[in-house]
Structure formats: C-alpha cells, structure tokens
Design an enzyme around this catalytic site. Sequence first.
Site, PDB file in Angstrom:
ATOM      1  N   SER A 187       1.085  -0.969  -0.021  1.00  0.00           N
ATOM      2  CA  SER A 187       0.100   0.076   0.015  1.00  0.00           C
ATOM      3  C   SER A 187       1.243   1.608  -0.141  1.00  0.00           C
ATOM      4  CB  SER A 187      -0.774   0.120   1.429  1.00  0.00           C
ATOM      5  OG  SER A 187      -1.897   0.958   1.032  1.00  0.00           O
TER       6      SER A 187
ATOM      7  N   ASP B 159      -5.822  -3.168  -2.830  1.00  0.00           N
ATOM      8  CA  ASP B 159      -4.808  -3.064  -1.446  1.00  0.00           C
ATOM      9  C   ASP B 159      -3.918  -4.693  -0.811  1.00  0.00           C
ATOM     10  OD1 ASP B 159      -4.002  -2.285   1.359  1.00  0.00           O
ATOM     11  OD2 ASP B 159      -4.387  -0.159   0.358  1.00  0.00           O
TER      12      ASP B 159
END
Length: 285
Positions: A47, A171
């Site tokens: 991320s 993500d």
Amino acid sequence: MTDSGDVAPSKVAFVLGGGGLRGAAEVGMIKALAEAGIEPDLVVGTSIGSINGAIIASGPMDEMAASLERMWGELTARGVLREGLFSRAANIVRHRTHLHTNDSMRRLLLDWLPYENFEDLTVEFQCSAACVELSSEWWFDSGPLIDAILSSCAVPGLLPPMEVNGMHFIDGGVVNSIPISRALELGATTIYVLHVGNIDTPLRVPRNAWDVAFVAFEISRRHRFHTDLESLPDDVEIHVLPTGLDPRAKFNDPSKLRYNHSSSIRSSIDRAYRETSDYLSLVAS
C-alpha cells in the site's frame, strides 16, 4: 557445491507497511536510517509502503530520503484523495465501487519515480496486492512500476481495483499489511520494519458500523504481524522502528475516518525521525 563452513551473505531488508497518509511516519524513519548510514539490499512494501519503498529503492539512501520528504510535501499541497464532493458523488454514480479515481496518484508517481520498471531500480524491490481472481496475495517484482504500485494502493471503496494483465488487484494490506514474511522468503538476515503504528495500541469493543470495519481489519493486520514475529528464525535480526505515536492513543478514534486529512503529515515525519534516530543510536552503542 557450497562448503559447509561457508557463511551465507547478509541481506538487509526494509519492510514498509500500509496505512494511508499515516505512512508519513515511514518518511521520518527513512530519514533517520539514511543518516545512520543503513542501506537496504531489499525493499518490500504494501500500500503506501509501496510508494515509499519504490522511491528509496531508486538510488542512494540519502538522496532518496530527501526526495521522499519533498514528495510528501507535494502530496500535501496537491491534496491527493481530495476530490470535491461533486466529483466523489459522480464517481459513485458512474463506477459504483469507489469514491476517488487514481489519476492524481498516478500523476504524482510519474513526477517522482525516476524509473518506469522494476528492473531499472538500484535496489531489489517488490510490492504486494490482493488478486481478486485468485483470492490470494500477489507480489509484483518485474515490469511497469506504476501499475503495480497503484494495485498495491487500491484501497477498497476509496480507489478502483487495478487491472494488470487481465487480472484485478486491490490494496495489499488486505492480505499482508506488514510483509515480514516476504522479506524472509527472499533471504533477509536483518530486517528493519517501517510501519504506521497502532501495532500494540489497545482496541475497544466496536460502538458503531465504522468501528466494526476498522477493528475487524486491525485484528487481522495485527494477528498476521505478531504471527510473523513469533515464527522468526533465531538467526534473523529484526528492528521494529518507533513511530513516535502516543502509545496511549485509542486506535478506533473518529479521526481515523479522515483518511485524506493531511495537516499532521509534517509532525508525523518529525516525530518518527526523532524517535527512530534515538533508537538507532541506542542499538549502535
């Protein structure tokens, strides 16, 4: 054939976790590591950690630490993830799955990443995402950088899933928020963990719908992290760097919902820098 008396070469890894704008703390840690003369042989990120990681893997630590700090200043000024209410409403109507496009993040990466492909980086770098079709953790380690990073940063509900080579990714924090296990798989012997905090901050019983989502994700994140720590081989050295956050702060606080609130970025960088500098000085003494 390797002689039984040979010692395996050491490999220093930086592990950068996810956490949105709280990833500013990692910038302070990187600045402190650079000043201490500690450089990685391997960088893995998830991320926001994939953005920070790709930049520090692009050149000498001191230069990249300074570049990363400047980039975060520009991130604040540009207001990434700060589309207006009308734009967000339009995105929901048009796409149904996300509040923001990733256009501003793509432009930021184009401006600040000096290389286009993994193969061009100075230091070995990998970033993770969650593959929708395979329902599994996926690691990008070759080819175009920006699509891989946008995949790793595609927070469900906020940013659109990324399509890469016919597969869709969200993500990486969904499957591995602080990827210590990946560093071990790639042969790391010394690991520096750069994270955004809240690893040990007490949780409270959820009181509303938002709390339920945050607490559920946080339990999953912490469980994976602590399991990885407990299974660490005896011959691997690990340093979990301090963020400078108040350990008494409540995790599921209403301010956590303000994912695009950037006023505290400067102070987050400075706190993490001071505490990490102090920690590294103690370790070296």
